[in-house]
Design an enzyme around this catalytic site. Structure first.
Site, short mmCIF file in Angstrom:
data_model
loop_
_atom_site.label_atom_id
_atom_site.label_comp_id
_atom_site.label_asym_id
_atom_site.label_seq_id
_atom_site.Cartn_x
_atom_site.Cartn_y
_atom_site.Cartn_z
N HIS A 192 0.82 -1.21 0.00
CA HIS A 192 0.00 0.00 0.00
C HIS A 192 0.86 1.26 0.00
O HIS A 192 0.58 2.21 0.72
CB HIS A 192 -0.96 0.01 1.20
N SER B 155 -15.39 -14.56 -22.59
CA SER B 155 -14.44 -15.32 -21.78
C SER B 155 -14.56 -16.77 -22.22
O SER B 155 -15.66 -17.27 -22.44
CB SER B 155 -14.82 -15.12 -20.32
N GLY C 269 -5.89 -11.32 -5.22
CA GLY C 269 -4.74 -10.50 -4.85
C GLY C 269 -3.57 -10.67 -5.79
O GLY C 269 -2.48 -10.18 -5.51
N SER D 62 -3.73 -9.78 -9.04
CA SER D 62 -3.84 -8.73 -10.05
C SER D 62 -4.31 -9.21 -11.43
O SER D 62 -3.77 -8.82 -12.46
CB SER D 62 -2.48 -8.03 -10.19
N SER E 260 -6.99 -8.23 -12.72
CA SER E 260 -7.60 -7.09 -13.44
C SER E 260 -6.56 -6.30 -14.22
O SER E 260 -6.79 -5.93 -15.37
CB SER E 260 -8.37 -6.19 -12.48
N GLU F 132 -8.23 2.27 -15.34
CA GLU F 132 -8.82 1.70 -14.12
C GLU F 132 -9.28 2.80 -13.16
O GLU F 132 -10.35 2.73 -12.59
CB GLU F 132 -7.82 0.77 -13.42
N ASP G 215 0.27 -2.33 -10.09
CA ASP G 215 -0.17 -3.56 -10.77
C ASP G 215 0.02 -3.47 -12.28
O ASP G 215 0.49 -4.41 -12.93
CB ASP G 215 -1.63 -3.85 -10.45
C1 GLA Z 1 -3.92 -3.23 -5.01
C2 GLA Z 1 -3.77 -1.94 -5.82
C3 GLA Z 1 -2.30 -1.54 -5.92
C4 GLA Z 1 -1.63 -1.49 -4.56
C5 GLA Z 1 -1.92 -2.77 -3.77
C6 GLA Z 1 -1.45 -2.70 -2.33
O1 GLA Z 1 -3.34 -4.30 -5.69
O2 GLA Z 1 -4.31 -2.13 -7.11
O3 GLA Z 1 -2.21 -0.29 -6.58
O4 GLA Z 1 -2.02 -0.34 -3.85
O5 GLA Z 1 -3.31 -3.07 -3.73
O6 GLA Z 1 -0.06 -2.68 -2.25
#
Ligand code: GLA
Length: 434
Positions: A80, A113, A171, A173, A175, A207, A219
């Site tokens: 974060h 998809s 978690g 990523s 997206s 996004e 991400d």
């Molecule tokens: C998500 C957000 C990122 C980052 C992380 C936490 O993945 O998309 O931009 O802030 O949380 O590190």
């Protein structure tokens, strides 16, 4: 199959969310308790392409499709920090999203998809400025098209069939991978000539503005700039980055899925962004003006401790102390000192739990269980937190034993068996030639 990196100028379905907010199961049956697969990247990619081809043949015809891939990511340390102008250290993994894409002569966009019935068929003039709930995951590629339209004058539509092997909403990523794979495809098909960092910036803007998640840049950059065998040490101010080698023979990344839905992730995430903005404003007034919260120090925070809102103080304390952890983590990675890197992960987890409040019981229990095993360098939640997955850095040869032990501890506490998977560094994004 050969993948050409997007830097050379050549230049997503897993299980895509249906917009219901429920995390769908992953595409691959092998993402299951106690099963590991990591040395099968090419095989998995072929599987995704096969899934896209066969589904395309049935639905839209596979002629003229070109195939692209963009990876998911983990973040080693730097939790974060991206939206507070701090440093992060993600690495692109060998899982992600593939897309078979071709342009259309008319002004329609059609998206599918490979493993779901869900499809979106929309005229480009109907897209508007914000995503709509009914579009579900398709909001990501639509947002990317909109930016190509606004920034590069693209007018015609396209169609794409997506398939992936990164679990959604866990978690890792997925997206960003959908966004980046769409962007590298449109970049290649329209000959826009965007560099990877421009692709990342475009995807991030899509996004933030179209999908409405106030995420930082990590991400999209991790997905677009991923390189084989390397983590990305990124200073989000600038941004500036450096690729740092990661030695897979010395350290493996075990992903541990708590199966706890990340229900609070969207609202909780935006709330943290807003709290950090308030903390920065307060410190800028009382200490000195700074553009980014991560630019303050622990001493700065100590100097205003009695006057600052305690909640904002805790949020800021996570940010400024995490900057120290990432500096030590980056030095450890350079030295291939995975024990020290693991110690930074442990400390990072404690700070995200105690000061940033983005952990949960399940993530605390699973990371504690991992840490109690021999051969584990460190563990922490991954991504935004609030549920989903944690990662453990482990010495090779230990994964079966660690997974068995963690599974027992976690089951004893919650009556649920977590899923485990071994991740490997990926090759980064690019076009796939069969
Ligand atoms: C998500 C957000 C990122 C980052 C992380 C936490 O993945 O998309 O931009 O802030 O949380 O590190």
């Amino acid at each position: 199959m050969r993948r050409s990196q997007i830097e050379t100028g050549r230049s997503p379905p897993p299980r895509l969310s249906d917009g219901s907010g429920k995390p769908p199961p992953s595409l691959l049956a092998s993402w299951q308790r106690g099963q590991f697969h990591g040395a099968v990247t090419a095989h998995l990619r072929s599987r995704l392409i096969d899934a896209i081809e066969s589904r395309s043949r049935a639905r839209i015809g596979a002629d003229g499709l070109r195939y692209f891939f963009a990876p998911g990511r983990i973040n080693l340390v730097g939790a974060h920090l991206d939206y507070s102008g701090g440093d992060v250290m993600p690495m692109a993994i060998d899982r992600g999203i593939c897309a078979g894409v071709r342009l259309r002569d008319d002004r329609r966009i059609r998206l599918w998809s490979a493993d779901q019935e869900l499809a979106v068929d929309v005229g480009v003039d109907e897209i508007g400025d914000f995503t709509e709930r009914r579009w579900g995951w398709a909001g990501y590629p639509l947002g990317i098209w909109r930016r190509f339209h606004l920034d590069h004058g693209v007018r015609g539509g396209f169609e794409a069939m997506f398939a992936g092997d990164v679990p959604m909403a866990s978690g890792l990523s997925s997206s960003a991978a959908i966004e980046v794979v769409t962007a590298i495809a449109l970049n290649a098909l329209h000959g826009t000539g965007l560099a990877p960092e421009a692709i990342a910036a475009l995807a991030h803007r899509a996004e933030n503005e179209f999908v409405g998640v106030r995420c930082g840049i990590m991400d999209q950059y991790a997905s677009a700039l991923g390189q084989p065998g390397k983590a990305l040490w990124m200073r989000c101010q600038g941004p500036r980055w450096e690729h740092v080698p990661f030695d897979p023979a010395a350290c493996e990344v075990l992903v541990m899925d708590t199966k706890k839905p990340r229900t609070l992730a969207a609202s909780g995430f935006n709330e943290r962004v807003e709290q950090c903005a308030r903390a920065r404003a307060f410190l800028s007034e009382r200490v000195r003006p700074e553009q980014h919260l991560a630019s303050f120090s622990v001493d700065d925070l100590d100097s205003v401790r009695s006057e600052m809102d305690p909640l904002l103080h805790r949020r800021a304390r996570h940010v400024v102390t995490e900057m120290g952890r990432i500096a030590r983590g980056a030095a450890a990675l350079r030295d291939h000192d995975y024990a020290e890197l693991g110690a930074q992960l442990d400390a990072s987890h404690r700070s995200t739990a105690a000061d940033y409040d983005v952990s949960c019981e399940e993530l605390d229990v699973i990371t504690d269980a991992a840490r109690s095993c021999d051969g584990v360098f460190g563990a922490r939640l991954t991504g935004a937190g609030f549920g989903g997955c944690a990662i453990a850095l482990i010495a090779p040869g230990n994964r079966e034993r660690v997974a068995a032990r963690v599974s027992e501890d976690f089951y004893g506490r919650f009556g649920v068996r977590p899923d485990f998977d071994l991740l490997r560094l990926g090759d980064g994004p690019g076009e796939l030639d069969e």
